[in-house]
Motif scaffolding. Structure first.
Motif, mmCIF file in Angstrom:
data_model
loop_
_atom_site.group_PDB
_atom_site.id
_atom_site.type_symbol
_atom_site.label_atom_id
_atom_site.label_comp_id
_atom_site.label_asym_id
_atom_site.label_seq_id
_atom_site.Cartn_x
_atom_site.Cartn_y
_atom_site.Cartn_z
ATOM 1 N N MET A 28 -2.147 1.864 2.593
ATOM 2 C CA MET A 28 -0.781 1.996 2.067
ATOM 3 C C MET A 28 0.107 2.724 3.074
ATOM 4 N N ARG A 29 -0.436 3.725 3.743
ATOM 5 C CA ARG A 29 0.327 4.411 4.791
ATOM 6 C C ARG A 29 0.701 3.418 5.893
ATOM 7 N N LYS A 30 -0.275 2.614 6.335
ATOM 8 C CA LYS A 30 -0.023 1.625 7.389
ATOM 9 C C LYS A 30 1.044 0.628 6.962
ATOM 10 N N ASP A 31 1.077 0.330 5.666
ATOM 11 C CA ASP A 31 2.054 -0.627 5.145
ATOM 12 C C ASP A 31 3.426 0.005 4.894
#
Length: 95
Positions: free
Chosen positions: A49-52
């Motif tokens: 989710m962080r990467k997204d």
């Protein structure tokens, strides 16, 4: 998303300690392996989710969150019984 210590998994497995104690050695290994996998999947999901692009808040004032949920605890105590709410909170506190 704020990491408040709550847990969500569509594959929740709950077992009474007395029943868990009756598992075979292989059953206990499988039970613990599943708990580890859930922790791994949870962490991996947060990383994704962080990467997204999702902002993830890890420094959460849990006392503030609990205070905000106090009206819900009162309602749930009326609906499900104070003893059940206290028992659920005790499990969380034991972690």
């Amino acid at each position: 998303m704020s990491l408040t210590g709550h847990f969500f998994s569509p594959a929740v497995f709950v077992m009474a300690p007395r029943s868990c104690d009756k598992l075979s050695a292989a059953g206990k290994v499988a039970f613990l392996a599943m708990r580890e996998y859930i922790r791994y999947a949870d962490a991996r999901g947060v990383d994704q989710m962080r990467k997204d692009g999702m902002q993830v808040v890890t420094n959460v004032d849990k006392q503030k969150v609990q205070a905000a949920f106090q009206p819900a605890y009162v309602e749930y105590a009326r609906k499900y019984g104070r003893a059940n709410i206290d028992a659920t909170k005790a499990v969380g506190a034991a972690r």
